[in-house]
Design a protein around this motif. Structure first.
Motif, PDB file in Angstrom:
ATOM      1  N   MET A   1       0.825  -1.222   0.000  1.00  0.00           N
ATOM      2  CA  MET A   1       0.000   0.000   0.000  1.00  0.00           C
ATOM      3  C   MET A   1       0.851   1.261   0.000  1.00  0.00           C
ATOM      4  O   MET A   1       0.414   2.308  -0.453  1.00  0.00           O
ATOM      5  CB  MET A   1      -0.930   0.013   1.219  1.00  0.00           C
ATOM      6  N   GLN A   2       2.110   1.162   0.504  1.00  0.00           N
ATOM      7  CA  GLN A   2       2.943   2.359   0.532  1.00  0.00           C
ATOM      8  C   GLN A   2       3.201   2.877  -0.885  1.00  0.00           C
ATOM      9  O   GLN A   2       3.125   4.083  -1.139  1.00  0.00           O
ATOM     10  CB  GLN A   2       4.271   2.088   1.233  1.00  0.00           C
ATOM     11  N   LEU A   3       3.513   1.962  -1.808  1.00  0.00           N
ATOM     12  CA  LEU A   3       3.757   2.376  -3.187  1.00  0.00           C
ATOM     13  C   LEU A   3       2.524   3.051  -3.783  1.00  0.00           C
ATOM     14  O   LEU A   3       2.616   4.093  -4.432  1.00  0.00           O
ATOM     15  CB  LEU A   3       4.165   1.180  -4.040  1.00  0.00           C
ATOM     16  N   TYR A   4       1.361   2.445  -3.567  1.00  0.00           N
ATOM     17  CA  TYR A   4       0.129   3.040  -4.111  1.00  0.00           C
ATOM     18  C   TYR A   4      -0.132   4.401  -3.484  1.00  0.00           C
ATOM     19  O   TYR A   4      -0.463   5.367  -4.191  1.00  0.00           O
ATOM     20  CB  TYR A   4      -1.069   2.124  -3.873  1.00  0.00           C
ATOM     21  N   ASN A   5       0.017   4.507  -2.177  1.00  0.00           N
ATOM     22  CA  ASN A   5      -0.235   5.788  -1.507  1.00  0.00           C
ATOM     23  C   ASN A   5       0.745   6.867  -1.977  1.00  0.00           C
ATOM     24  O   ASN A   5       0.371   8.028  -2.169  1.00  0.00           O
ATOM     25  CB  ASN A   5      -0.145   5.618   0.008  1.00  0.00           C
ATOM     26  N   ASP A   6       2.010   6.458  -2.178  1.00  0.00           N
ATOM     27  CA  ASP A   6       2.982   7.413  -2.704  1.00  0.00           C
ATOM     28  C   ASP A   6       2.589   7.868  -4.111  1.00  0.00           C
ATOM     29  O   ASP A   6       2.632   9.061  -4.432  1.00  0.00           O
ATOM     30  CB  ASP A   6       4.382   6.784  -2.742  1.00  0.00           C
ATOM     31  N   ALA A   7       2.220   6.898  -4.946  1.00  0.00           N
ATOM     32  CA  ALA A   7       1.836   7.218  -6.323  1.00  0.00           C
ATOM     33  C   ALA A   7       0.649   8.171  -6.351  1.00  0.00           C
ATOM     34  O   ALA A   7       0.644   9.165  -7.094  1.00  0.00           O
ATOM     35  CB  ALA A   7       1.512   5.933  -7.087  1.00  0.00           C
ATOM     36  N   LYS A   8      -0.354   7.887  -5.534  1.00  0.00           N
ATOM     37  CA  LYS A   8      -1.550   8.740  -5.505  1.00  0.00           C
ATOM     38  C   LYS A   8      -1.198  10.162  -5.064  1.00  0.00           C
ATOM     39  O   LYS A   8      -1.709  11.142  -5.627  1.00  0.00           O
ATOM     40  CB  LYS A   8      -2.590   8.131  -4.572  1.00  0.00           C
ATOM     41  N   THR A   9      -0.342  10.275  -4.062  1.00  0.00           N
ATOM     42  CA  THR A   9       0.093  11.599  -3.606  1.00  0.00           C
ATOM     43  C   THR A   9       0.788  12.352  -4.733  1.00  0.00           C
ATOM     44  O   THR A   9       0.552  13.552  -4.943  1.00  0.00           O
ATOM     45  CB  THR A   9       1.043  11.464  -2.413  1.00  0.00           C
ATOM     46  N   ILE A  10       1.623  11.645  -5.494  1.00  0.00           N
ATOM     47  CA  ILE A  10       2.376  12.284  -6.583  1.00  0.00           C
ATOM     48  C   ILE A  10       1.443  12.796  -7.667  1.00  0.00           C
ATOM     49  O   ILE A  10       1.555  13.950  -8.107  1.00  0.00           O
ATOM     50  CB  ILE A  10       3.408  11.299  -7.167  1.00  0.00           C
ATOM     51  N   TRP A  11       0.501  11.947  -8.130  1.00  0.00           N
ATOM     52  CA  TRP A  11      -0.349  12.413  -9.231  1.00  0.00           C
ATOM     53  C   TRP A  11      -1.342  13.480  -8.767  1.00  0.00           C
ATOM     54  O   TRP A  11      -1.645  14.405  -9.523  1.00  0.00           O
ATOM     55  CB  TRP A  11      -1.014  11.257  -9.969  1.00  0.00           C
ATOM     56  N   GLN A  12      -1.817  13.385  -7.548  1.00  0.00           N
ATOM     57  CA  GLN A  12      -2.756  14.410  -7.079  1.00  0.00           C
ATOM     58  C   GLN A  12      -2.083  15.774  -6.953  1.00  0.00           C
ATOM     59  O   GLN A  12      -2.644  16.797  -7.379  1.00  0.00           O
ATOM     60  CB  GLN A  12      -3.344  13.988  -5.727  1.00  0.00           C
ATOM     61  N   LYS A  13      -0.885  15.808  -6.386  1.00  0.00           N
ATOM     62  CA  LYS A  13      -0.180  17.081  -6.234  1.00  0.00           C
ATOM     63  C   LYS A  13       0.240  17.648  -7.588  1.00  0.00           C
ATOM     64  O   LYS A  13       0.227  18.868  -7.799  1.00  0.00           O
ATOM     65  CB  LYS A  13       1.032  16.906  -5.314  1.00  0.00           C
ATOM     66  N   ALA A  14       0.602  16.777  -8.524  1.00  0.00           N
ATOM     67  CA  ALA A  14       0.998  17.244  -9.853  1.00  0.00           C
ATOM     68  C   ALA A  14      -0.171  17.904 -10.573  1.00  0.00           C
ATOM     69  O   ALA A  14      -0.027  18.988 -11.160  1.00  0.00           O
ATOM     70  CB  ALA A  14       1.545  16.075 -10.672  1.00  0.00           C
ATOM     71  N   ILE A  15      -1.326  17.273 -10.532  1.00  0.00           N
ATOM     72  CA  ILE A  15      -2.509  17.850 -11.186  1.00  0.00           C
ATOM     73  C   ILE A  15      -2.909  19.157 -10.521  1.00  0.00           C
ATOM     74  O   ILE A  15      -3.233  20.147 -11.188  1.00  0.00           O
ATOM     75  CB  ILE A  15      -3.666  16.832 -11.180  1.00  0.00           C
ATOM     76  N   GLN A  16      -2.850  19.182  -9.193  1.00  0.00           N
ATOM     77  CA  GLN A  16      -3.193  20.404  -8.475  1.00  0.00           C
ATOM     78  C   GLN A  16      -2.266  21.548  -8.868  1.00  0.00           C
ATOM     79  O   GLN A  16      -2.698  22.702  -9.030  1.00  0.00           O
ATOM     80  CB  GLN A  16      -3.109  20.158  -6.965  1.00  0.00           C
ATOM     81  N   SER A  17      -0.993  21.234  -9.088  1.00  0.00           N
ATOM     82  CA  SER A  17      -0.025  22.267  -9.437  1.00  0.00           C
ATOM     83  C   SER A  17      -0.269  22.853 -10.821  1.00  0.00           C
ATOM     84  O   SER A  17       0.179  23.965 -11.124  1.00  0.00           O
ATOM     85  CB  SER A  17       1.401  21.691  -9.393  1.00  0.00           C
ATOM     86  N   ALA A  18      -0.961  22.093 -11.664  1.00  0.00           N
ATOM     87  CA  ALA A  18      -1.174  22.521 -13.048  1.00  0.00           C
ATOM     88  C   ALA A  18      -2.530  23.178 -13.275  1.00  0.00           C
ATOM     89  O   ALA A  18      -2.868  23.503 -14.418  1.00  0.00           O
ATOM     90  CB  ALA A  18      -1.021  21.321 -13.985  1.00  0.00           C
ATOM     91  N   LEU A  19      -3.313  23.383 -12.212  1.00  0.00           N
ATOM     92  CA  LEU A  19      -4.582  24.088 -12.388  1.00  0.00           C
ATOM     93  C   LEU A  19      -4.315  25.508 -12.880  1.00  0.00           C
ATOM     94  O   LEU A  19      -3.358  26.155 -12.435  1.00  0.00           O
ATOM     95  CB  LEU A  19      -5.364  24.118 -11.072  1.00  0.00           C
ATOM     96  N   PRO A  20      -5.138  26.016 -13.782  1.00  0.00           N
ATOM     97  CA  PRO A  20      -4.826  27.288 -14.444  1.00  0.00           C
ATOM     98  C   PRO A  20      -5.178  28.536 -13.653  1.00  0.00           C
ATOM     99  O   PRO A  20      -4.917  29.641 -14.121  1.00  0.00           O
ATOM    100  CB  PRO A  20      -5.665  27.220 -15.723  1.00  0.00           C
ATOM    101  N   ASP A  21      -5.739  28.403 -12.471  1.00  0.00           N
ATOM    102  CA  ASP A  21      -6.264  29.563 -11.750  1.00  0.00           C
ATOM    103  C   ASP A  21      -5.233  30.678 -11.587  1.00  0.00           C
ATOM    104  O   ASP A  21      -5.438  31.814 -12.027  1.00  0.00           O
ATOM    105  CB  ASP A  21      -6.779  29.130 -10.366  1.00  0.00           C
ATOM    106  N   ALA A  22      -4.108  30.367 -10.947  1.00  0.00           N
ATOM    107  CA  ALA A  22      -3.110  31.401 -10.686  1.00  0.00           C
ATOM    108  C   ALA A  22      -2.497  31.914 -11.981  1.00  0.00           C
ATOM    109  O   ALA A  22      -2.214  33.109 -12.124  1.00  0.00           O
ATOM    110  CB  ALA A  22      -2.021  30.845  -9.769  1.00  0.00           C
ATOM    111  N   ALA A  23      -2.306  31.001 -12.952  1.00  0.00           N
ATOM    112  CA  ALA A  23      -1.687  31.401 -14.214  1.00  0.00           C
ATOM    113  C   ALA A  23      -2.579  32.356 -14.999  1.00  0.00           C
ATOM    114  O   ALA A  23      -2.102  33.332 -15.591  1.00  0.00           O
ATOM    115  CB  ALA A  23      -1.371  30.166 -15.052  1.00  0.00           C
TER     116      ALA A  23
END
Length: 409
Positions: A1-23
């Motif tokens: 589960m650690q690998l899955y939880n790490d993976a989920k954290t990575i993709w969620q934070k990456a998508i959040q960082s690419a939201l266009p609001d601030a840009a």
């Protein structure tokens, strides 16, 4: 589960960082809309999110506008704007209806007026006024999507079949000035190819368009061949363009998150453009890397792979990439890989991508499922569904290509 939880954290934070609001907000800080009317037109998978931010900033400065996005990507009404949902990746009647409303909104603008054009990936299908028949356009789009053509090749053809692509929408807006804010979903950020460049001079040629049609043996009617030979605008004097984001944000965020989780991150490329299943096998093969670091490893790649359809199954490029990787990771304990589309959709499915690990192939075998047979039928969705390997995010509000990450602990 650690690998899955790490993976989920990575993709969620990456998508959040690419939201266009601030840009989008930053882009509007430098925009000068003094003078006459200001009409907003937004097109693409991120159109609703971009328009929502812009409308909140500009308020009653807006004289109205049109927003067209993919089905289930609008999150409610936006005061003062008409919001449409339409077909993607194949345009439909709602694509044509929304685009007609947009062209009507700008056609009578004068020299002192302005158009705020918010553009994101997916606009090629969503923002469309065909010069051929709708049935012809839909058939050609389907042919292009199935033959393995890349997005540059596809959009080179699309431009010549449209009254709004390849710089032609900017011509319709003239003499009004167009301020174009672009969220890039194409590797390398070619402004004339993102959503087929409705407000940017076209760098491609008729000869290239004809060559692509011949390369893939497209079945085209005589009137379509004639359209391919009609040149697009090469100069526009009423447009200012600003890019707000790209796949590089996804990779940078993934690198930062991986490091925070204890991995040694290596960004391999932000220009991944090969066949999806080949990319999956290549990335997974790096799981055998030795001597790079005494820490867990994270190999990161961003871009947009392609799928050549050989079957009739259900899936998308990210799901194919992940499933192909599962073959290579088979039995390699402590390894996992995910590939995810930043917009929350992958092909004609409700999944954003796929997650696999060292146990995926064996769990499929226990159910009598052959990965090779699944890939031959392009049915990665149903295979991953049986092993809880689908990544479901829903519409994210952004669209800046795909992110694939291999984790090795």
């Amino acid at each position: 589960m650690q690998l899955y939880n790490d993976a989920k954290t990575i993709w969620q934070k990456a998508i959040q960082s690419a939201l266009p609001d601030a840009a989008v907000a930053r882009a509007l800080e430098n925009a000068d809309f003094t003078g006459g009317k200001l009409v907003l037109v937004a097109a693409g998978k991120a159109a609703w999110q971009m328009a929502k931010v812009a409308a909140g900033i500009l308020g009653d400065k807006l004289s109205g506008g049109i927003v067209v996005t993919k089905y289930d990507h609008a999150k409610g009404p936006i005061p003062g704007l008409e919001v449409y949902e339409a077909g993607h990746p194949v345009p439909d009647e709602n694509s044509f209806k929304a685009t007609a409303a947009a062209t009507a909104a700008v056609k009578d603008l004068g020299k002192g007026d302005h158009v705020l054009f918010l553009l994101s990936g997916g606009g090629s299908a969503l923002f469309e006024q065909p010069l051929c028949t709708p049935a012809q356009l839909q058939d050609i789009t389907s042919q292009l999507l199935k033959c393995g053509a890349d997005i540059i090749e596809i959009n080179t053809i699309r431009k010549r079949l449209s009254a709004v692509k390849g710089g032609r929408f900017a011509q319709l807006c003239a003499p009004a000035q167009v301020f174009s804010v672009v969220l890039s979903d194409i590797v390398g950020d070619p402004l004339d190819m993102i959503a087929s460049g409705p407000a940017y001079p076209d760098s491609s040629t008729c000869e290239e368009a004809v060559g692509i049609a011949e390369k893939y043996s497209l079945k085209l009617d005589a009137n379509v061949w004639e359209l391919l030979r009609q040149e697009t605008p090469k100069e526009l004097d009423n447009v200012t363009t600003q890019i707000t984001g790209s796949v590089r944000q996804l990779c940078a965020s993934a690198e930062e998150t991986c490091r925070a989780l204890g991995y040694q991150p290596l960004v391999l490329t932000d220009r991944l453009t090969c066949i999806a299943r080949e990319a999956g096998e290549l990335l997974a093969g790096l799981a055998s890397a030795k001597g790079i670091s005494d820490r867990p490893l994270a190999f990161i790649a961003g871009g947009e792979t392609v799928v050549k359809l050989t079957g009739k199954g259900l899936g998308g490029r990210n799901q194919e990439l992940a499933l192909a990787a599962a073959k290579v990771l088979d039995g390699r304990e402590g390894t996992a890989l995910f590939s995810v589309g930043s917009d929350g959709t992958d092909g004609p499915t409700d999944a954003a991508g796929g997650y696999v690990d060292s146990t995926t192939a064996e769990r499929l075998r226990q159910q009598g499922i052959s990965i090779d047979a699944v890939l031959a039928d392009n049915d990665s969705y149903h295979a991953l569904e049986k092993v809880d390997g689908l990544i479901i995010t829903g519409a994210t509000g952004t669209n800046v290509n795909d992110l694939a990450v291999l984790l090795v602990r």
